[in-house]
Design a protein around this motif. Structure first.
Motif, short mmCIF file in Angstrom:
data_model
loop_
_atom_site.label_atom_id
_atom_site.label_comp_id
_atom_site.label_asym_id
_atom_site.label_seq_id
_atom_site.Cartn_x
_atom_site.Cartn_y
_atom_site.Cartn_z
N MET A 17 9.42 -19.31 22.38
CA MET A 17 10.05 -18.23 21.61
C MET A 17 8.95 -17.48 20.85
N PRO A 18 8.89 -16.14 20.93
CA PRO A 18 7.82 -15.41 20.25
C PRO A 18 7.98 -15.50 18.74
N PRO A 19 6.88 -15.45 18.02
CA PRO A 19 6.98 -15.51 16.55
C PRO A 19 7.74 -14.30 16.00
N ILE A 20 8.45 -14.55 14.92
CA ILE A 20 9.21 -13.48 14.27
C ILE A 20 8.24 -12.61 13.46
N PHE A 21 8.29 -11.32 13.72
CA PHE A 21 7.42 -10.39 12.99
C PHE A 21 8.04 -10.05 11.65
N THR A 22 7.30 -10.31 10.60
CA THR A 22 7.75 -9.96 9.25
C THR A 22 6.87 -8.84 8.71
N PRO A 23 7.43 -7.65 8.52
CA PRO A 23 6.60 -6.53 8.05
C PRO A 23 6.07 -6.80 6.64
N LYS A 24 4.85 -6.35 6.42
CA LYS A 24 4.24 -6.50 5.09
C LYS A 24 4.94 -5.59 4.09
N PRO A 25 4.99 -6.01 2.83
CA PRO A 25 5.56 -5.13 1.81
C PRO A 25 4.77 -3.82 1.71
N THR A 26 5.45 -2.75 1.48
CA THR A 26 4.77 -1.46 1.32
C THR A 26 4.13 -1.38 -0.06
N PRO A 27 2.86 -1.00 -0.13
CA PRO A 27 2.25 -0.82 -1.45
C PRO A 27 2.88 0.37 -2.16
N PRO A 28 2.69 0.49 -3.47
CA PRO A 28 3.23 1.66 -4.18
C PRO A 28 2.68 2.95 -3.58
N LEU A 29 3.56 3.92 -3.38
CA LEU A 29 3.16 5.21 -2.82
C LEU A 29 3.02 6.22 -3.96
N VAL A 30 1.87 6.88 -4.01
CA VAL A 30 1.61 7.87 -5.06
C VAL A 30 1.32 9.20 -4.38
N LEU A 31 2.03 10.23 -4.81
CA LEU A 31 1.87 11.56 -4.22
C LEU A 31 1.02 12.42 -5.14
N GLY A 73 -5.16 -0.18 -4.80
CA GLY A 73 -4.09 -0.88 -4.10
C GLY A 73 -2.85 -0.08 -3.83
N CYS A 74 -2.90 1.25 -4.05
CA CYS A 74 -1.77 2.10 -3.73
C CYS A 74 -2.00 2.79 -2.38
N HIS A 75 -0.92 3.29 -1.81
CA HIS A 75 -1.05 4.13 -0.62
C HIS A 75 -0.92 5.57 -1.06
N PRO A 76 -1.99 6.39 -0.88
CA PRO A 76 -1.94 7.77 -1.34
C PRO A 76 -1.27 8.70 -0.35
N LEU A 77 -0.45 9.60 -0.89
CA LEU A 77 0.13 10.71 -0.15
C LEU A 77 -0.44 11.99 -0.74
N ARG A 106 8.28 18.40 0.26
CA ARG A 106 9.67 18.09 0.59
C ARG A 106 9.76 17.19 1.82
N MET A 107 8.93 17.47 2.83
CA MET A 107 9.00 16.66 4.04
C MET A 107 8.61 15.21 3.76
N LEU A 108 7.60 15.02 2.93
CA LEU A 108 7.21 13.66 2.55
C LEU A 108 8.31 12.96 1.76
N LEU A 109 8.84 13.66 0.78
CA LEU A 109 9.79 13.04 -0.13
C LEU A 109 11.13 12.74 0.52
N GLU A 110 11.44 13.44 1.60
CA GLU A 110 12.66 13.12 2.34
C GLU A 110 12.49 11.91 3.24
N ASP A 111 11.24 11.45 3.37
CA ASP A 111 10.94 10.34 4.28
C ASP A 111 10.60 9.04 3.55
N VAL A 112 9.85 9.13 2.46
CA VAL A 112 9.33 7.91 1.83
C VAL A 112 9.60 7.92 0.33
N PRO A 113 9.72 6.73 -0.28
CA PRO A 113 9.92 6.66 -1.73
C PRO A 113 8.58 6.70 -2.47
#
Length: 280
Positions: free
Chosen positions: A1-15, A39-43, A73-80
């Motif tokens: 049985m293949p291992p279950i993929f667990t997505p990593k938590p998303t870092p804080p997103l700063v625009l 440690g943030c993900h920049p937008l 607007r396009m970013l903010l409609e997609d990600v928090p």
């Protein structure tokens, strides 16, 4: 049985809304480097393109305000998004659309770095832009981070009276509607750099830092972005401001001079330390 993929938590997103700086010293590039290092993900939303080197800015091409709005607007409609950071915004029209966007997200902290001129003194703003900043953006800011010259200019609108008390400037800016004002003292003549935080209740804290030799390109962008990163992680404002200053000071101590102009803060100073230890 293949291992279950667990997505990593998303870092804080700063625009970040800011102009592009080809040197990587200031502007959107400084924001991206700082946010990633903390440690943030920049937008990013680009508000202007510049022709510049490490000594100063020669030309600015302002991005149409509708493009600024559409990027955001396009970013903010997609990600928090966990925090907003505002730098050089290009035009009163762009400030107006950004203010409209911020009004739709009243619970997200806003860090406003009121970039009025370059370190060389190249002017970035008109009276109309300063008026728009005072009327539309400062009232929505969680914190603004002017240096002492910027604070006096914003408080008096069309004057730069070096004798004006900075606490009075802070009170005036707080009265415009922002929650906190951090006035940095790099342009003052005090033996140490004094950065003072103010709120509606008055003076909150002052942090003193040894003056470092040299002139730095992007130190204000670094500080404001670092505050946005600490707020994105949920810290309360006084601690967020202090930790952001610690980070910025380390970047300045490790700064390098790639060209014939100013030094550039080393936002990944900690990585250089790790590499040095690994090669020892």
């Amino acid at each position: 049985m293949p291992p279950i993929f667990t997505p990593k938590p998303t870092p804080p997103l700063v625009l970040s809304f800011a102009a592009s700086d080809p040197t990587g010293g200031a502007g959107i590039q400084a924001d991206l480097l700082t946010l990633a290092s903390m440690g943030c993900h920049p937008l990013s939303v680009i508000t202007a393109l510049t022709v510049q080197d490490t000594a100063g800015v020669d030309e600015i091409l302002v991005i149409d305000s509708e493009w600024v709005m559409d990027q955001a607007r396009m970013l903010l409609e997609d990600v928090p998004v966990a925090a907003f950071k505002l730098g050089m915004l290009g035009s009163p029209e762009s400030m107006a659309v950004i203010a409209e966007i911020l009004a739709d997200y009243p619970d997200i902290p806003v860090v406003l770095d009121p970039v009025l001129a370059s370190g060389r003194g190249d002017e970035f703003t008109t009276d109309d832009m300063i008026s728009a900043m005072r009327d539309l953006l400062i009232p929505q800011a969680s914190i603004i981070t002017p240096n002492s010259h910027e604070a006096r200019r914003l408080a008096l609108f069309d004057s730069d009276d070096d004798d004006m008390d900075l606490a009075a400037c802070a009170k005036h800016l707080i009265d415009l509607g922002c929650e906190y004002v951090l006035i940095t003292g790099t342009h003052e003549t005090t033996p140490r750099v004094l950065n003072s935080l103010y709120s509606l209740d008055g003076h909150v804290q002052t942090d003193a830092w040894d003056r470092l030799p040299g002139s730095y390109h992007g130190s204000g962008c670094t500080l404001a972005s670092a505050i946005a990163a600490t707020l994105a992680y949920g810290q309360e404002m006084p601690l967020a401001v202090r930790e952001a200053q610690n980070f910025t000071y380390e970047t300045l101590k490790a700064a390098f001079r790639p060209g014939m102009g100013q030094y550039i803060p080393e936002r990944f100073f900690w990585a250089q330390d790790v590499q040095t230890e690994g090669n020892a």
